[in-house]
Design an enzyme around this catalytic site. Structure first.
Site, short mmCIF file in Angstrom:
data_model
loop_
_atom_site.label_atom_id
_atom_site.label_comp_id
_atom_site.label_asym_id
_atom_site.label_seq_id
_atom_site.Cartn_x
_atom_site.Cartn_y
_atom_site.Cartn_z
N LYS A 194 -3.04 5.41 -4.12
CA LYS A 194 -4.11 6.90 -3.67
C LYS A 194 -4.05 7.94 -4.56
CE LYS A 194 -3.62 4.89 0.62
NZ LYS A 194 -2.48 4.66 0.50
N ASP A 210 0.66 -1.38 0.09
CA ASP A 210 0.32 -0.35 0.08
C ASP A 210 1.15 0.74 0.28
OD1 ASP A 210 -3.31 1.11 1.11
OD2 ASP A 210 -1.32 2.77 1.62
N TYR A 216 2.81 10.37 -0.32
CA TYR A 216 4.24 9.54 0.14
C TYR A 216 5.54 10.02 0.13
CZ TYR A 216 0.24 6.73 2.43
OH TYR A 216 -1.00 5.88 3.20
N HIS A 243 -7.66 9.87 -1.67
CA HIS A 243 -6.92 9.62 -0.58
C HIS A 243 -7.58 10.14 1.20
CE1 HIS A 243 -3.06 8.94 0.82
NE2 HIS A 243 -3.34 9.31 2.26
#
Length: 278
Positions: free
Chosen positions: A77, A47, A52, A110
């Site tokens: 996401k 994931d 990120y 998200h």
């Protein structure tokens, strides 16, 4: 002996490994190494997310791990600043390029970010991406129930999964129940809480001692027992393997009930999805 992680079905005919590996707050170069370690340890569900900043590292890890792409389940996401129909589809192009794959198994919005008002058109972009075959399944993360109901009503398409903050101190029973009624799975982020409070709770440590398990394994086993998909994060090889072994821990109904009793009205760690400004 390799730990067997169960796969749980989506309402769209796909399925997801119930225990996966999360890479929130893992730097790109670190992700390239630890995701490879996770896959080699036996994880098949990874994931990540655009925000990120480590989709590239995840992609390099997948390429180097020695496991066929079709045996892996990869989630990413779309971030808040990329919401909108055309913006989201363009963001998917970027994510796929960084990940080095022509599809992802699961694509999520998200955050709903209700104040921005773009979650319905973004959801329509996810539906189109699934139609195109560039994503296998589509879902959401951090949506209040009102916004979940709105995207389902507007499109007739229900997310396969809802990823939310969920741990013994913040159990989100109402959202879980809505998801179950609607055919959505629930996926837990920060499944172990933060700061060690959950893992040091006497109820958790006592159950762990009874099973010869770690507190983290007990909490993860609880998630699995109540039907959550769960994505713990660690960059330590020993904990990466230990977390995966939680799939072998079987809790009694009484132990599950005791952990159920740890829910707190003030247990939330992260921001309220109904009121975010990022």
């Amino acid at each position: 002996m390799t730990t067997a992680v169960p796969a749980v079905p989506f309402h769209d005919g796909q399925s997801i490994p119930q225990l996966g590996y999360g890479v929130w707050r893992v730097e790109d170069e670190v992700a390239a190494e630890v995701v490879k370690q996770a896959v080699q340890a036996g994880y098949r569900h990874i994931d990540t997310a655009a925000i990120y900043g480590n989709e590239g590292g995840v992609g390099r890890a997948i390429a180097a791990a020695g496991v066929p792409r079709e045996e892996l389940f990869v989630t990413t996401k779309v971030w808040n600043s990329d919401q909108g129909y055309h913006e989201a589809l363009a963001a998917l192009d970027v994510s796929l390029e960084k990940l080095g794959t022509d599809y992802v198994d699961l694509w999520l919005i998200h955050w709903a970010k209700p104040s921005q008002g773009k979650y319905v058109e973004t959801w329509k972009a996810l539906i189109e991406a699934q139609r195109q075959g560039r994503v296998r399944s589509i879902g959401v993360s951090n949506f209040p129930q009102a916004q979940l109901e709105e995207i389902i009503e507007a499109t007739g398409v229900t997310p396969v999964i809802h990823q939310i903050e969920l741990h013994p101190y913040w159990q989100q029973r109402d959202l879980r129940a809505f998801g179950e009624r609607s055919g959505m799975l629930t996926e837990a982020w920060s499944p172990l809480g933060q700061g060690g409070d959950v893992l040091e709770d006497p109820v958790i440590t006592e159950i762990a001692e009874a099973h010869g398990a770690t507190p983290a394994q007990v909490v993860l086993a609880w998630h699995l027992a109540i039907g959550n998909v769960v994505i713990p994060k660690s960059v330590t090889p020993e904990r990466i393997a230990s977390n995966l072994a939680a799939a072998d821990v079987r809790l009694s109904e009484d132990e599950i009930a005791r952990i159920d009793g740890l829910d707190r009205a003030d247990g939330r760690i992260g921001p309220d999805p109904a009121d975010i400004d990022f």
